[in-house]
Design an enzyme around this catalytic site. Structure first.
Site, PDB file in Angstrom:
ATOM      1  N   ASN A 107      63.670 -33.601  48.262  1.00  0.00           N
ATOM      2  CA  ASN A 107      63.245 -32.531  49.153  1.00  0.00           C
ATOM      3  C   ASN A 107      61.754 -32.289  48.957  1.00  0.00           C
ATOM      4  O   ASN A 107      61.160 -32.732  47.959  1.00  0.00           O
ATOM      5  CB  ASN A 107      64.049 -31.258  48.876  1.00  0.00           C
ATOM      6  CG  ASN A 107      63.913 -30.785  47.441  1.00  0.00           C
ATOM      7  OD1 ASN A 107      64.126 -31.549  46.499  1.00  0.00           O
ATOM      8  ND2 ASN A 107      63.576 -29.527  47.255  1.00  0.00           N
ATOM      9  N   HIS A 108      61.135 -31.597  49.913  1.00  0.00           N
ATOM     10  CA  HIS A 108      59.673 -31.464  49.856  1.00  0.00           C
ATOM     11  C   HIS A 108      59.260 -30.070  50.301  1.00  0.00           C
ATOM     12  O   HIS A 108      59.385 -29.715  51.474  1.00  0.00           O
ATOM     13  CB  HIS A 108      59.048 -32.519  50.769  1.00  0.00           C
ATOM     14  CG  HIS A 108      57.565 -32.672  50.613  1.00  0.00           C
ATOM     15  ND1 HIS A 108      56.883 -32.280  49.484  1.00  0.00           N
ATOM     16  CD2 HIS A 108      56.625 -33.187  51.465  1.00  0.00           C
ATOM     17  CE1 HIS A 108      55.599 -32.558  49.627  1.00  0.00           C
ATOM     18  NE2 HIS A 108      55.416 -33.095  50.823  1.00  0.00           N
ATOM     19  N   THR A 109      58.748 -29.269  49.350  1.00  0.00           N
ATOM     20  CA  THR A 109      58.341 -27.899  49.669  1.00  0.00           C
ATOM     21  C   THR A 109      56.939 -27.557  49.181  1.00  0.00           C
ATOM     22  O   THR A 109      56.451 -26.458  49.462  1.00  0.00           O
ATOM     23  CB  THR A 109      59.311 -26.881  49.036  1.00  0.00           C
ATOM     24  OG1 THR A 109      59.286 -27.025  47.608  1.00  0.00           O
ATOM     25  CG2 THR A 109      60.730 -27.084  49.537  1.00  0.00           C
ATOM     26  N   ASP A 111      55.031 -31.491  44.422  1.00  0.00           N
ATOM     27  CA  ASP A 111      56.207 -32.354  44.369  1.00  0.00           C
ATOM     28  C   ASP A 111      55.946 -33.805  43.942  1.00  0.00           C
ATOM     29  O   ASP A 111      56.683 -34.326  43.089  1.00  0.00           O
ATOM     30  CB  ASP A 111      56.925 -32.357  45.723  1.00  0.00           C
ATOM     31  CG  ASP A 111      57.573 -31.023  46.040  1.00  0.00           C
ATOM     32  OD1 ASP A 111      57.855 -30.266  45.100  1.00  0.00           O
ATOM     33  OD2 ASP A 111      57.795 -30.748  47.234  1.00  0.00           O
TER      34      ASP A 111
END
Length: 215
Positions: free
Chosen positions: A45-47, A51
């Protein structure tokens, strides 16, 4: 890739993330070893901008990161990116077929590549609809896919802010699988889409398992 330089950057970032964020990793034994002839796609996932380093810090094998091609034009940034083995991709929205062919080639050679299924960072920390690029690469290259859940990076440095907060960051590696060895996805674009949705579902499962253990 300059492996000595890569190891140095990895050591520096590992120390920095440990001091600032109490960084910890779980499930690194699930990531296929470098001796495995197949390539590996890490699918997190990428927030947050925090990351990418999270993926490679715990692993002994090097990770190839994707970077916008214009970044390579800056002499210092470009030098760093080239020496850590980053792979340039076009900054335009149009499909970059040359980059895709190159990524398939290095995956077939056994590289470990980080690809965010959702594309750009999430603005609110929630999961976004996946794009189909990762699934296409996996099917064409025969690579492993390792679903990955990154925990805490949004709280530490969400999109739209300039100040980094000292919040715990964790990375959880899920069970790897080889999508090209399965016949359950379907044909063409529909099959690619089915795989993309499956990868995101696996990332969500990891998150749910992590949260259930905290209860």
């Amino acid at each position: 890739m300059n492996r000595c330089f890569y190891r140095l950057i990895r050591l520096v970032l590992s120390t920095l993330y440990t001091v600032l964020f109490g960084f910890r990793s779980f499930g690194i034994e699930r990531v296929p070893k470098e001796s495995d002839p197949r390539g590996v796609i890490l699918a997190p996932n990428h927030t947050s901008y925090l990351d990418p380093p999270v993926l490679g810090i715990p692993l002994k094998r090097p990770v190839t990161y994707l970077a916008k091609d214009y970044l390579f034009k800056h002499w210092l940034v470009g030098w760093v990116l080239r020496n850590i083995g980053a792979y340039p991709i076009k900054s335009e929205e149009a499909t970059d077929f040359r980059s895709i062919r190159g990524l398939i080639r290095i995956l077939k050679q056994g590289a470990c590549v980080a690809v965010f299924p959702e594309g750009p960072r999430s603005e609110d920390g929630r999961f976004r609809e996946p794009e189909d690029g990762l699934a296409f690469l996996a099917m064409k290259s025969g690579a492993w896919i390792v679903p990955v859940y990154i925990e805490g990076s949004y709280e530490a440095f969400p999109k739209g802010t300039k100040k980094i907060k000292r919040r715990p960051i964790r990375v959880h590696y899920g069970e790897p699988f080889i999508p090209a060895d399965r016949n359950s996805w379907g044909e063409g674009q529909a099959g690619t889409r089915a795989l993309s949705l499956y990868v995101m579902a696996e990332i969500k499962k990891i998150k749910e398992n992590v949260e259930s253990l905290k209860c």
